[in-house]
Write an enzyme that holds these catalytic residues in place. Structure first.
Site, PDB file in Angstrom:
ATOM      1  CE  LYS A  59       3.437   9.252 -41.308  1.00 45.64           C
ATOM      2  NZ  LYS A  59       2.290   9.703 -40.496  1.00 45.64           N
ATOM      3  NE  ARG A 158      -1.268  15.131 -36.899  1.00 51.66           N
ATOM      4  CZ  ARG A 158      -0.488  14.071 -37.128  1.00 51.66           C
ATOM      5  NH1 ARG A 158       0.793  14.098 -36.797  1.00 51.66           N
ATOM      6  NH2 ARG A 158      -0.964  12.978 -37.680  1.00 51.66           N
ATOM      7  CE1 TYR A 287      37.319  18.132 -35.997  1.00 49.04           C
ATOM      8  CE2 TYR A 287      35.366  16.773 -36.336  1.00 49.04           C
ATOM      9  CZ  TYR A 287      36.420  17.518 -36.849  1.00 49.04           C
ATOM     10  OH  TYR A 287      36.557  17.644 -38.201  1.00 49.04           O
ATOM     11  CG  MET A 335      29.411  16.047 -41.727  1.00 54.11           C
ATOM     12  SD  MET A 335      29.768  17.476 -42.767  1.00 54.11           S
ATOM     13  CE  MET A 335      29.545  18.834 -41.634  1.00 54.11           C
TER      14      MET A 335
HETATM   15  C1  PLP Z   1       1.811   8.589 -39.802  1.00 53.73           C
HETATM   16  C2  PLP Z   1       0.384   8.295 -39.632  1.00 53.73           C
HETATM   17  C3  PLP Z   1      -0.060   6.976 -39.456  1.00 53.73           C
HETATM   18  C4  PLP Z   1       0.895   5.804 -39.242  1.00 53.73           C
HETATM   19  O1  PLP Z   1       1.332   5.803 -37.895  1.00 53.73           O
HETATM   20  P1  PLP Z   1       2.262   4.622 -37.305  1.00 53.73           P
HETATM   21  O2  PLP Z   1       2.287   4.896 -35.857  1.00 53.73           O
HETATM   22  O3  PLP Z   1       3.609   4.797 -37.930  1.00 53.73           O
HETATM   23  O4  PLP Z   1       1.614   3.347 -37.662  1.00 53.73           O
HETATM   24  C5  PLP Z   1      -1.414   6.741 -39.426  1.00 53.73           C
HETATM   25  N1  PLP Z   1      -2.305   7.751 -39.548  1.00 53.73           N
HETATM   26  C6  PLP Z   1      -1.915   9.036 -39.696  1.00 53.73           C
HETATM   27  C7  PLP Z   1      -2.935  10.110 -39.804  1.00 53.73           C
HETATM   28  C8  PLP Z   1      -0.567   9.361 -39.718  1.00 53.73           C
HETATM   29  O5  PLP Z   1      -0.194  10.631 -39.839  1.00 53.73           O
END
Ligand code: PLP
Length: 394
Positions: A59, A158, A287, A335
């Site tokens: 992701k 969550r 800056y 920047m």
């Molecule tokens: C992002 C995520 C992972 C991976 O987590 P890491 O700590 O980066 O290994 C696994 N399961 C879910 C549901 C996630 O959202």
């Protein structure tokens, strides 16, 4: 004579070569070490329980590493599943020709999204009874049986239905004639902490929920609960799949878990020196003049800044490597540019490469160091490198 197809192939190869050589000569870039990535996958596979498959979490553009190339490498190295957060991230992988099973970790709540999931052969996470109904109806309309993954909230609070209320949710999915339960899973809130009590409590809730489903005649599909930290914590948490993000990129979720497996960082951030000048004593730099020279000082300007993902809060605290030697960054990070004090480096020249994250000779600079300095986590640092930095795949 070349036909059109041959000609366009040659042009595309030439363009790719040009892109690469252009990128490598740029002011700043990110290098991705695919050998390290593949080695990390193999090392992680080496510590998994025998029945466990590796799902590589790619992701957020593979935590800033570039999702398509990372997906290709991890699949070649032995990962068998991919996970992404959003529908768009899944479509990007499918459009690139990746055929491995892909789990969407985020929620899907509309008919349009479900149709896209089915069209692109992505596998959704279902979190509520309402989603079970919507998915079943939509699948019927499409004339398809859709694989679905059911999320149980065991304490992360969550996504997912809470474990003690999950039986109606899971039963409904089991009864739905157009859905096939591909897995049931949960997610830890504290797996990276040295104290395992909350992790143990969540695991116990997961086991109780699964036993309850089984007692009510629900066949148990694949199960999974482990992120990187839980994977490194204990093989008892591996089940059928582990969902590993951070650690495939060679970063440990916590120092106390580092002894479990040997990993190498995959990402490096580099930039070039664009100008060098010597300033007299008592001269302000950048800056706000938040740095003032106390003696004649040789300053190198480097073409990278906060718009590339170098956090401005590191101003006057950042340390970089120039030709294998540490140099302090001075004044406010701007920047697009930063300044270094290179008084101690007589040989530096315009065009020299500066490492912000990575290793040169025996020295290294890590995302963990930035995270500690900033009071944040390495995940956020990795995701912070912007697309303005071309990814160079080594
Ligand atoms: C992002 C995520 C992972 C991976 O987590 P890491 O700590 O980066 O290994 C696994 N399961 C879910 C549901 C996630 O959202």
């Amino acid at each position: 004579m070349l036909d059109g197809e041959q000609l366009s192939y040659i042009v595309s190869q030439a363009c790719r070569h040009y892109q690469f050589s252009k990128a490598i000569r740029q002011r700043a870039w990110v290098e991705i070490d695919h050998q390290a990535l593949a080695d990390n996958i193999r090392a992680l596979k080496g510590i998994l329980a025998p029945q466990t498959a590796l799902m590589a979490v790619v992701k957020a553009d593979a935590y800033g590493h570039g999702a398509i190339k990372v997906a290709e490498t991890v699949l070649r190295a032995g990962a068998t599943w991919l996970a992404i957060a959003t529908l768009g991230e899944g479509v990007e992988l499918r459009e690139a020709g990746i055929t491995a099973p892909i789990l969407v970790l985020g929620a899907t709540n509309t008919t349009e999204e479900i149709e896209a999931i089915a069209h692109w052969d992505l596998q959704p996470t279902l979190c509520t009874l309402a989603q079970v109904k919507l998915f079943d109806q939509t699948a019927a309309k499409l004339g398809k049986i859709l694989p679905v993954h059911l999320k149980i909230d065991t304490g992360m609070s969550r996504l997912g239905t809470r474990w003690e209320e999950a039986l109606p949710f899971v039963s409904a999915a089991h009864a739905a004639s157009n859905l096939n339960i591909a897995s049931i899973y949960s997610h830890f809130a504290t797996a990276d902490e040295p104290d395992p009590s909350t992790l143990n409590q969540q695991h116990q809730r997961f086991q109780e929920a699964i036993a309850n489903f089984q007692q009510h005649g629900i066949p148990i599909p694949k199960l999974h609960i482990s992120n990187s930290a839980a994977t490194l914590h204990s093989t008892a948490l591996h089940y059928d799949l582990v969902r590993i993000g951070l650690s495939i990129y060679g970063v440990y979720p916590a120092p106390h878990l580092a002894a479990q497996v040997s990993l190498r960082p995959v990402l490096q951030v580099k930039a070039r020196i664009t100008q060098i000048k010597t300033l007299p004593p008592n001269t302000g730099v950048s800056y706000g003049h938040r740095f003032k020279t106390s003696a004649p000082t040789k300053i190198a300007v480097v073409g990278i800044g906060y718009a590339d993902g170098v956090p401005r809060r590191l101003s006057n605290q950042l340390k970089v490597l120039v030709n294998g030697i540490f140099a302090p960054q001075v004044g406010a990070i701007t920047m697009d540019q930063i300044m270094l004090d290179v008084t101690h480096l007589p040989a530096v020249q315009v065009g020299d490469v500066v490492t912000l994250i990575g290793h040169e000779t025996k020295e290294q600079l890590t995302v963990d160091q930035w995270a500690n300095q900033l009071g944040t986590i390495s995940w956020e640092i990795l995701c912070g490198f912007k697309h303005r930095l071309p990814r160079i795949n080594l």
